[in-house]
Design a protein around this motif. Structure first.
Motif, PDB file in Angstrom:
ATOM      1  N   ARG A  12     -58.013  13.073  22.099  1.00  0.00           N
ATOM      2  CA  ARG A  12     -57.310  14.032  22.964  1.00  0.00           C
ATOM      3  C   ARG A  12     -56.170  14.705  22.206  1.00  0.00           C
ATOM      4  NH1 ARG A  12     -57.871   9.450  25.492  1.00  0.00           N
ATOM      5  NH2 ARG A  12     -55.700   8.873  25.193  1.00  0.00           N
ATOM      6  N   ILE A  13     -55.824  15.901  22.681  1.00  0.00           N
ATOM      7  CA  ILE A  13     -54.696  16.637  22.123  1.00  0.00           C
ATOM      8  C   ILE A  13     -53.769  16.990  23.273  1.00  0.00           C
ATOM      9  CG2 ILE A  13     -53.950  18.750  20.944  1.00  0.00           C
ATOM     10  CD1 ILE A  13     -56.750  18.813  19.631  1.00  0.00           C
ATOM     11  N   GLY A  14     -52.534  16.541  23.183  1.00  0.00           N
ATOM     12  CA  GLY A  14     -51.530  16.897  24.176  1.00  0.00           C
ATOM     13  C   GLY A  14     -50.857  18.194  23.761  1.00  0.00           C
ATOM     14  N   VAL A  15     -50.612  19.064  24.744  1.00  0.00           N
ATOM     15  CA  VAL A  15     -49.993  20.355  24.454  1.00  0.00           C
ATOM     16  C   VAL A  15     -48.763  20.532  25.341  1.00  0.00           C
ATOM     17  CG1 VAL A  15     -50.331  22.866  24.373  1.00  0.00           C
ATOM     18  CG2 VAL A  15     -52.262  21.337  23.902  1.00  0.00           C
ATOM     19  N   SER A  16     -47.691  21.010  24.730  1.00  0.00           N
ATOM     20  CA  SER A  16     -46.469  21.333  25.462  1.00  0.00           C
ATOM     21  C   SER A  16     -46.010  22.718  25.012  1.00  0.00           C
ATOM     22  CB  SER A  16     -45.381  20.287  25.192  1.00  0.00           C
ATOM     23  OG  SER A  16     -45.033  20.271  23.824  1.00  0.00           O
ATOM     24  N   VAL A  17     -45.082  23.275  25.762  1.00  0.00           N
ATOM     25  CA  VAL A  17     -44.547  24.590  25.413  1.00  0.00           C
ATOM     26  C   VAL A  17     -43.070  24.638  25.802  1.00  0.00           C
ATOM     27  CG1 VAL A  17     -45.130  25.749  27.585  1.00  0.00           C
ATOM     28  CG2 VAL A  17     -45.046  27.075  25.489  1.00  0.00           C
ATOM     29  N   SER A  18     -42.312  25.416  25.060  1.00  0.00           N
ATOM     30  CA  SER A  18     -40.895  25.559  25.376  1.00  0.00           C
ATOM     31  C   SER A  18     -40.703  26.657  26.413  1.00  0.00           C
ATOM     32  CB  SER A  18     -40.096  25.919  24.115  1.00  0.00           C
ATOM     33  OG  SER A  18     -40.345  27.270  23.734  1.00  0.00           O
ATOM     34  N   ASP A  19     -39.526  26.646  27.022  1.00  0.00           N
ATOM     35  CA  ASP A  19     -39.150  27.766  27.875  1.00  0.00           C
ATOM     36  C   ASP A  19     -38.883  28.957  26.950  1.00  0.00           C
ATOM     37  OD1 ASP A  19     -35.808  28.055  27.869  1.00  0.00           O
ATOM     38  OD2 ASP A  19     -36.638  26.186  27.104  1.00  0.00           O
ATOM     39  N   THR A  30     -53.827  18.490  28.574  1.00  0.00           N
ATOM     40  CA  THR A  30     -54.478  17.603  27.614  1.00  0.00           C
ATOM     41  C   THR A  30     -55.847  18.186  27.330  1.00  0.00           C
ATOM     42  OG1 THR A  30     -53.328  15.650  28.453  1.00  0.00           O
ATOM     43  CG2 THR A  30     -55.347  15.265  27.202  1.00  0.00           C
ATOM     44  N   ILE A  31     -56.151  18.366  26.063  1.00  0.00           N
ATOM     45  CA  ILE A  31     -57.448  18.886  25.647  1.00  0.00           C
ATOM     46  C   ILE A  31     -58.279  17.705  25.176  1.00  0.00           C
ATOM     47  CG2 ILE A  31     -58.658  20.387  24.027  1.00  0.00           C
ATOM     48  CD1 ILE A  31     -55.976  21.984  23.826  1.00  0.00           C
ATOM     49  N   ASN A  32     -59.436  17.486  25.802  1.00  0.00           N
ATOM     50  CA  ASN A  32     -60.343  16.433  25.364  1.00  0.00           C
ATOM     51  C   ASN A  32     -61.197  16.968  24.227  1.00  0.00           C
ATOM     52  OD1 ASN A  32     -59.723  14.241  27.177  1.00  0.00           O
ATOM     53  ND2 ASN A  32     -60.528  15.557  28.794  1.00  0.00           N
ATOM     54  N   ASN A  34     -63.942  15.532  22.795  1.00  0.00           N
ATOM     55  CA  ASN A  34     -65.381  15.347  23.046  1.00  0.00           C
ATOM     56  C   ASN A  34     -66.221  15.677  21.820  1.00  0.00           C
ATOM     57  OD1 ASN A  34     -64.877  14.601  25.714  1.00  0.00           O
ATOM     58  ND2 ASN A  34     -64.982  16.724  26.419  1.00  0.00           N
ATOM     59  N   GLY A  35     -65.724  15.298  20.650  1.00  0.00           N
ATOM     60  CA  GLY A  35     -66.467  15.508  19.415  1.00  0.00           C
ATOM     61  C   GLY A  35     -66.464  16.944  18.907  1.00  0.00           C
ATOM     62  N   SER A  36     -65.765  17.861  19.563  1.00  0.00           N
ATOM     63  CA  SER A  36     -65.776  19.259  19.150  1.00  0.00           C
ATOM     64  C   SER A  36     -64.368  19.759  18.828  1.00  0.00           C
ATOM     65  CB  SER A  36     -66.405  20.134  20.236  1.00  0.00           C
ATOM     66  OG  SER A  36     -66.329  21.491  19.863  1.00  0.00           O
ATOM     67  N   THR A  37     -64.020  19.692  17.575  1.00  0.00           N
ATOM     68  CA  THR A  37     -62.719  20.195  17.156  1.00  0.00           C
ATOM     69  C   THR A  37     -62.652  21.708  17.332  1.00  0.00           C
ATOM     70  OG1 THR A  37     -62.555  18.400  15.557  1.00  0.00           O
ATOM     71  CG2 THR A  37     -61.063  20.255  15.233  1.00  0.00           C
ATOM     72  N   SER A  38     -63.768  22.400  17.121  1.00  0.00           N
ATOM     73  CA  SER A  38     -63.754  23.864  17.215  1.00  0.00           C
ATOM     74  C   SER A  38     -63.410  24.339  18.625  1.00  0.00           C
ATOM     75  CB  SER A  38     -65.077  24.462  16.746  1.00  0.00           C
ATOM     76  OG  SER A  38     -66.143  24.033  17.562  1.00  0.00           O
ATOM     77  N   LYS A  39     -63.899  23.659  19.647  1.00  0.00           N
ATOM     78  CA  LYS A  39     -63.557  24.031  21.030  1.00  0.00           C
ATOM     79  C   LYS A  39     -62.077  23.767  21.304  1.00  0.00           C
ATOM     80  CE  LYS A  39     -68.082  23.511  23.172  1.00  0.00           C
ATOM     81  NZ  LYS A  39     -68.906  22.773  24.126  1.00  0.00           N
ATOM     82  N   ALA A  40     -61.567  22.668  20.778  1.00  0.00           N
ATOM     83  CA  ALA A  40     -60.142  22.343  20.956  1.00  0.00           C
ATOM     84  C   ALA A  40     -59.279  23.385  20.250  1.00  0.00           C
ATOM     85  CB  ALA A  40     -59.850  20.947  20.418  1.00  0.00           C
ATOM     86  N   LEU A  41     -59.663  23.777  19.049  1.00  0.00           N
ATOM     87  CA  LEU A  41     -58.916  24.797  18.313  1.00  0.00           C
ATOM     88  C   LEU A  41     -58.937  26.133  19.058  1.00  0.00           C
ATOM     89  CD1 LEU A  41     -60.070  23.967  14.679  1.00  0.00           C
ATOM     90  CD2 LEU A  41     -57.775  23.645  15.619  1.00  0.00           C
ATOM     91  N   GLN A  42     -60.076  26.457  19.648  1.00  0.00           N
ATOM     92  CA  GLN A  42     -60.178  27.685  20.426  1.00  0.00           C
ATOM     93  C   GLN A  42     -59.225  27.647  21.618  1.00  0.00           C
ATOM     94  OE1 GLN A  42     -61.665  30.590  19.848  1.00  0.00           O
ATOM     95  NE2 GLN A  42     -60.935  31.415  21.794  1.00  0.00           N
ATOM     96  N   ARG A  43     -59.154  26.495  22.291  1.00  0.00           N
ATOM     97  CA  ARG A  43     -58.261  26.368  23.444  1.00  0.00           C
ATOM     98  C   ARG A  43     -56.793  26.485  23.013  1.00  0.00           C
ATOM     99  NH1 ARG A  43     -56.915  28.045  27.974  1.00  0.00           N
ATOM    100  NH2 ARG A  43     -55.741  26.597  29.270  1.00  0.00           N
ATOM    101  N   ILE A  44     -56.443  25.877  21.902  1.00  0.00           N
ATOM    102  CA  ILE A  44     -55.074  25.989  21.393  1.00  0.00           C
ATOM    103  C   ILE A  44     -54.759  27.451  21.070  1.00  0.00           C
ATOM    104  CG2 ILE A  44     -53.519  25.368  19.486  1.00  0.00           C
ATOM    105  CD1 ILE A  44     -55.028  22.639  19.431  1.00  0.00           C
ATOM    106  N   TYR A  45     -55.709  28.140  20.458  1.00  0.00           N
ATOM    107  CA  TYR A  45     -55.539  29.554  20.149  1.00  0.00           C
ATOM    108  C   TYR A  45     -55.281  30.350  21.435  1.00  0.00           C
ATOM    109  CZ  TYR A  45     -56.750  34.299  18.707  1.00  0.00           C
ATOM    110  OH  TYR A  45     -56.735  35.648  18.489  1.00  0.00           O
ATOM    111  N   GLU A  46     -56.085  30.087  22.477  1.00  0.00           N
ATOM    112  CA  GLU A  46     -55.919  30.772  23.766  1.00  0.00           C
ATOM    113  C   GLU A  46     -54.537  30.497  24.367  1.00  0.00           C
ATOM    114  OE1 GLU A  46     -59.206  29.241  26.002  1.00  0.00           O
ATOM    115  OE2 GLU A  46     -60.679  30.403  24.873  1.00  0.00           O
ATOM    116  N   LEU A  47     -54.113  29.240  24.310  1.00  0.00           N
ATOM    117  CA  LEU A  47     -52.796  28.888  24.846  1.00  0.00           C
ATOM    118  C   LEU A  47     -51.680  29.558  24.049  1.00  0.00           C
ATOM    119  CD1 LEU A  47     -53.410  25.103  25.580  1.00  0.00           C
ATOM    120  CD2 LEU A  47     -52.987  26.889  27.285  1.00  0.00           C
ATOM    121  N   ALA A  48     -51.810  29.568  22.727  1.00  0.00           N
ATOM    122  CA  ALA A  48     -50.801  30.205  21.885  1.00  0.00           C
ATOM    123  C   ALA A  48     -50.693  31.689  22.223  1.00  0.00           C
ATOM    124  CB  ALA A  48     -51.129  30.005  20.406  1.00  0.00           C
TER     125      ALA A  48
END
Length: 144
Positions: A12-19, A30-32, A34-48
């Motif tokens: 899992r990857i925990g994500v936080s953000v500042s004000d 929390t991003i699970n 599930n064996g797919s780093t590429s999907k997690a990286l995509q989600r982090i990119y979207e959040l960023a």
């Protein structure tokens, strides 16, 4: 400019953000993996993108004596992949490694003190650890 915090783990990857002012960190999700780093990286990119993050602080695990072990090596690989995913001609998001020793211990202690049920702990521990990572970084900026 908002700053994101990341607690990278094996499953899992925990994500936080500042004000927007960069004073307080808050949990996002929390991003699970599930064996797919590429999907997690995509989600982090979207959040960023969604939070207009100008910086990402990634918890960097060190051994208690300051050396880098296997977990640290995996995190370095993840940081490289993250950098390739989010940084291109349009984005210039700085990625910072931040000492995360004992953040998960602190997150578990906080949940215990708050009486969080065991069934919810697994989902929340990574988010809370990401908050501790980011808040530690934000607090260090105030002391400059």
């Amino acid at each position: 400019m908002r700053i994101m915090g990341i607690d990278y783990g094996d499953s899992r990857i925990g994500v936080s953000v500042s004000d927007p002012m960069g004073w307080i960190a808050q949990a996002v999700e929390t991003i699970n993996l599930n064996g797919s780093t590429s999907k997690a990286l995509q989600r982090i990119y979207e959040l960023a993108q969604g939070y207009s993050a100008g910086r990402i602080v990634v918890g960097f695990p060190k051994n208690m004596n300051g050396t880098i072990g296997p977990r640290g090596e995996k995190t370095l690989e993840f940081i490289e992949l993250l950098d390739r995913k989010i940084n291109n001609e349009e984005n210039g998001i700085e990625i910072i490694k931040w000492d995360e020793r004992l953040t998960t211990v602190a997150a578990n202690r906080t949940m215990h003190e708050l009486g969080v049920k065991t069934s919810r702990k697994k989902k929340l521990v990574d988010q809370i650890a990401a908050v501790y990572i980011l808040q530690g970084y934000l607090d260090s900026l105030k002391n400059l």
